[in-house]
Write a protein that holds these residues in place. Structure first.
Motif, PDB file in Angstrom:
ATOM      1  N   VAL A   1       1.205 -22.799   6.065  1.00  0.00           N
ATOM      2  CA  VAL A   1       0.358 -21.692   5.595  1.00  0.00           C
ATOM      3  C   VAL A   1       0.928 -21.106   4.304  1.00  0.00           C
ATOM      4  CG1 VAL A   1      -0.494 -19.382   6.154  1.00  0.00           C
ATOM      5  CG2 VAL A   1      -0.558 -21.179   7.873  1.00  0.00           C
ATOM      6  N   ILE A   2       2.235 -20.990   4.223  1.00  0.00           N
ATOM      7  CA  ILE A   2       2.872 -20.471   3.006  1.00  0.00           C
ATOM      8  C   ILE A   2       2.595 -21.406   1.832  1.00  0.00           C
ATOM      9  CG2 ILE A   2       5.097 -20.012   1.907  1.00  0.00           C
ATOM     10  CD1 ILE A   2       6.034 -19.032   4.714  1.00  0.00           C
ATOM     11  N   GLU A   3       2.732 -22.683   2.043  1.00  0.00           N
ATOM     12  CA  GLU A   3       2.475 -23.660   0.975  1.00  0.00           C
ATOM     13  C   GLU A   3       0.995 -23.672   0.600  1.00  0.00           C
ATOM     14  OE1 GLU A   3       3.753 -26.158  -1.932  1.00  0.00           O
ATOM     15  OE2 GLU A   3       4.986 -25.020  -0.532  1.00  0.00           O
ATOM     16  N   LEU A   4       0.105 -23.556   1.572  1.00  0.00           N
ATOM     17  CA  LEU A   4      -1.330 -23.474   1.299  1.00  0.00           C
ATOM     18  C   LEU A   4      -1.629 -22.273   0.416  1.00  0.00           C
ATOM     19  CD1 LEU A   4      -4.341 -24.109   1.713  1.00  0.00           C
ATOM     20  CD2 LEU A   4      -4.181 -22.934   3.926  1.00  0.00           C
ATOM     21  N   ALA A   5      -1.051 -21.130   0.738  1.00  0.00           N
ATOM     22  CA  ALA A   5      -1.277 -19.910  -0.047  1.00  0.00           C
ATOM     23  C   ALA A   5      -0.813 -20.098  -1.488  1.00  0.00           C
ATOM     24  CB  ALA A   5      -0.557 -18.732   0.602  1.00  0.00           C
ATOM     25  N   ARG A   6       0.279 -20.821  -1.685  1.00  0.00           N
ATOM     26  CA  ARG A   6       0.775 -21.083  -3.044  1.00  0.00           C
ATOM     27  C   ARG A   6      -0.149 -22.016  -3.818  1.00  0.00           C
ATOM     28  NH1 ARG A   6       6.744 -22.664  -1.717  1.00  0.00           N
ATOM     29  NH2 ARG A   6       7.346 -20.671  -0.856  1.00  0.00           N
ATOM     30  N   ARG A   7      -0.617 -23.049  -3.154  1.00  0.00           N
ATOM     31  CA  ARG A   7      -1.373 -24.107  -3.839  1.00  0.00           C
ATOM     32  C   ARG A   7      -2.838 -23.773  -4.075  1.00  0.00           C
ATOM     33  NH1 ARG A   7       1.588 -29.322  -4.332  1.00  0.00           N
ATOM     34  NH2 ARG A   7       3.646 -28.652  -3.675  1.00  0.00           N
TER      35      ARG A   7
ATOM     36  N   ALA B   1      -4.253 -21.307  -5.292  1.00  0.00           N
ATOM     37  CA  ALA B   1      -4.481 -20.661  -6.588  1.00  0.00           C
ATOM     38  C   ALA B   1      -4.670 -21.691  -7.704  1.00  0.00           C
ATOM     39  CB  ALA B   1      -3.322 -19.731  -6.916  1.00  0.00           C
ATOM     40  N   ASP B   2      -4.143 -22.885  -7.525  1.00  0.00           N
ATOM     41  CA  ASP B   2      -4.243 -23.935  -8.539  1.00  0.00           C
ATOM     42  C   ASP B   2      -5.515 -24.772  -8.423  1.00  0.00           C
ATOM     43  OD1 ASP B   2      -1.735 -23.155  -9.465  1.00  0.00           O
ATOM     44  OD2 ASP B   2      -0.697 -24.584  -8.173  1.00  0.00           O
ATOM     45  N   VAL B   3      -6.310 -24.496  -7.400  1.00  0.00           N
ATOM     46  CA  VAL B   3      -7.504 -25.290  -7.123  1.00  0.00           C
ATOM     47  C   VAL B   3      -8.727 -24.526  -7.630  1.00  0.00           C
ATOM     48  CG1 VAL B   3      -8.894 -26.251  -5.241  1.00  0.00           C
ATOM     49  CG2 VAL B   3      -6.415 -26.314  -5.107  1.00  0.00           C
ATOM     50  N   PRO B   4      -9.627 -25.201  -8.328  1.00  0.00           N
ATOM     51  CA  PRO B   4     -10.839 -24.501  -8.788  1.00  0.00           C
ATOM     52  C   PRO B   4     -11.726 -24.113  -7.599  1.00  0.00           C
ATOM     53  CG  PRO B   4     -11.006 -26.852  -9.248  1.00  0.00           C
ATOM     54  CD  PRO B   4      -9.621 -26.612  -8.715  1.00  0.00           C
ATOM     55  N   ALA B   5     -12.559 -23.110  -7.805  1.00  0.00           N
ATOM     56  CA  ALA B   5     -13.503 -22.697  -6.764  1.00  0.00           C
ATOM     57  C   ALA B   5     -14.308 -23.900  -6.306  1.00  0.00           C
ATOM     58  CB  ALA B   5     -14.418 -21.609  -7.287  1.00  0.00           C
ATOM     59  N   GLY B   6     -14.411 -24.060  -5.002  1.00  0.00           N
ATOM     60  CA  GLY B   6     -15.123 -25.191  -4.418  1.00  0.00           C
ATOM     61  C   GLY B   6     -14.228 -26.389  -4.168  1.00  0.00           C
ATOM     62  N   GLY B   7     -13.025 -26.359  -4.737  1.00  0.00           N
ATOM     63  CA  GLY B   7     -12.077 -27.448  -4.535  1.00  0.00           C
ATOM     64  C   GLY B   7     -11.470 -27.400  -3.145  1.00  0.00           C
ATOM     65  N   VAL B   8     -10.922 -28.510  -2.711  1.00  0.00           N
ATOM     66  CA  VAL B   8     -10.368 -28.614  -1.362  1.00  0.00           C
ATOM     67  C   VAL B   8      -8.874 -28.910  -1.434  1.00  0.00           C
ATOM     68  CG1 VAL B   8     -10.426 -29.937   0.797  1.00  0.00           C
ATOM     69  CG2 VAL B   8     -12.551 -29.378  -0.381  1.00  0.00           C
ATOM     70  N   VAL B   9      -8.127 -28.197  -0.605  1.00  0.00           N
ATOM     71  CA  VAL B   9      -6.702 -28.457  -0.412  1.00  0.00           C
ATOM     72  C   VAL B   9      -6.560 -29.115   0.951  1.00  0.00           C
ATOM     73  CG1 VAL B   9      -4.425 -27.424  -0.096  1.00  0.00           C
ATOM     74  CG2 VAL B   9      -5.986 -26.495  -1.796  1.00  0.00           C
TER      75      VAL B   9
ATOM     76  N   ARG C   1      -8.261 -14.684   4.438  1.00  0.00           N
ATOM     77  CA  ARG C   1      -8.269 -14.767   2.979  1.00  0.00           C
ATOM     78  C   ARG C   1      -9.649 -15.123   2.423  1.00  0.00           C
ATOM     79  NH1 ARG C   1      -4.743 -12.292   0.330  1.00  0.00           N
ATOM     80  NH2 ARG C   1      -4.863 -13.824  -1.316  1.00  0.00           N
ATOM     81  N   HIS C   2     -10.626 -15.287   3.293  1.00  0.00           N
ATOM     82  CA  HIS C   2     -12.018 -15.555   2.905  1.00  0.00           C
ATOM     83  C   HIS C   2     -12.207 -16.909   2.215  1.00  0.00           C
ATOM     84  CE1 HIS C   2     -12.794 -11.481   4.115  1.00  0.00           C
ATOM     85  NE2 HIS C   2     -11.816 -11.083   3.322  1.00  0.00           N
ATOM     86  N   HIS C   3     -11.424 -17.887   2.636  1.00  0.00           N
ATOM     87  CA  HIS C   3     -11.635 -19.261   2.197  1.00  0.00           C
ATOM     88  C   HIS C   3     -12.327 -19.999   3.342  1.00  0.00           C
ATOM     89  CE1 HIS C   3      -9.439 -18.804  -1.503  1.00  0.00           C
ATOM     90  NE2 HIS C   3      -8.412 -18.283  -0.845  1.00  0.00           N
TER      91      HIS C   3
ATOM     92  N   ARG D   1     -11.381 -25.289   1.770  1.00  0.00           N
ATOM     93  CA  ARG D   1     -12.152 -25.190   0.530  1.00  0.00           C
ATOM     94  C   ARG D   1     -11.980 -23.792  -0.047  1.00  0.00           C
ATOM     95  NH1 ARG D   1     -16.531 -26.765   2.371  1.00  0.00           N
ATOM     96  NH2 ARG D   1     -16.230 -28.936   1.789  1.00  0.00           N
ATOM     97  N   ARG D   2     -11.613 -23.741  -1.325  1.00  0.00           N
ATOM     98  CA  ARG D   2     -11.431 -22.443  -1.981  1.00  0.00           C
ATOM     99  C   ARG D   2     -12.776 -21.803  -2.243  1.00  0.00           C
ATOM    100  NH1 ARG D   2      -8.352 -20.564  -7.460  1.00  0.00           N
ATOM    101  NH2 ARG D   2      -8.779 -18.354  -7.084  1.00  0.00           N
ATOM    102  N   ASN D   3     -12.916 -20.595  -1.793  1.00  0.00           N
ATOM    103  CA  ASN D   3     -14.125 -19.806  -1.983  1.00  0.00           C
ATOM    104  C   ASN D   3     -14.031 -19.102  -3.327  1.00  0.00           C
ATOM    105  OD1 ASN D   3     -16.143 -17.842  -1.924  1.00  0.00           O
ATOM    106  ND2 ASN D   3     -15.967 -17.571   0.284  1.00  0.00           N
ATOM    107  N   ALA D   4     -15.069 -19.169  -4.125  1.00  0.00           N
ATOM    108  CA  ALA D   4     -15.067 -18.549  -5.444  1.00  0.00           C
ATOM    109  C   ALA D   4     -14.888 -17.044  -5.360  1.00  0.00           C
ATOM    110  CB  ALA D   4     -16.368 -18.881  -6.166  1.00  0.00           C
ATOM    111  N   GLU D   5     -15.351 -16.440  -4.303  1.00  0.00           N
ATOM    112  CA  GLU D   5     -15.296 -14.982  -4.152  1.00  0.00           C
ATOM    113  C   GLU D   5     -13.971 -14.508  -3.573  1.00  0.00           C
ATOM    114  OE1 GLU D   5     -17.819 -13.125  -5.320  1.00  0.00           O
ATOM    115  OE2 GLU D   5     -18.709 -15.016  -5.932  1.00  0.00           O
TER     116      GLU D   5
END
Length: 66
Positions: free
Chosen positions: A7-13, A15-23, A43-45, A59-63
């Motif tokens: 979860v810590i690593e997800l939170a770091r990464r 931010a580097d992903v564009p909205a709609g991108g998937v980690v 975190r609303h993702h 998936r990173r949520n744009a909002e």
């Protein structure tokens, strides 16, 4: 990785992903099955699913804040 490290690593990464991108998170700790979707809700993702054991797609949520 053992929790809480995934979860810590997800939170770091995220931010580097564009909205709609998937980690894709790989974690062998059974707690990740609960912790990662919970983090997404807080975190609303979007938790995009778990296509395999120990694999979690977010998936990173744009909002959402990174």
């Amino acid at each position: 990785m053992r929790c809480p490290l995934p979860v810590i690593e997800l939170a770091r990464r995220i931010a580097d992903v564009p909205a709609g991108g998937v980690v894709r998170v790989l974690a062998d700790d059974p707690a990740a099955r609960v912790d990662i979707p919970a983090w997404c809700r807080m975190r609303h993702h979007d938790f995009a699913g778990s296509p395999d054991v120990g694999v979690y797609d977010v998936r990173r949520n744009a909002e959402a804040p990174a």
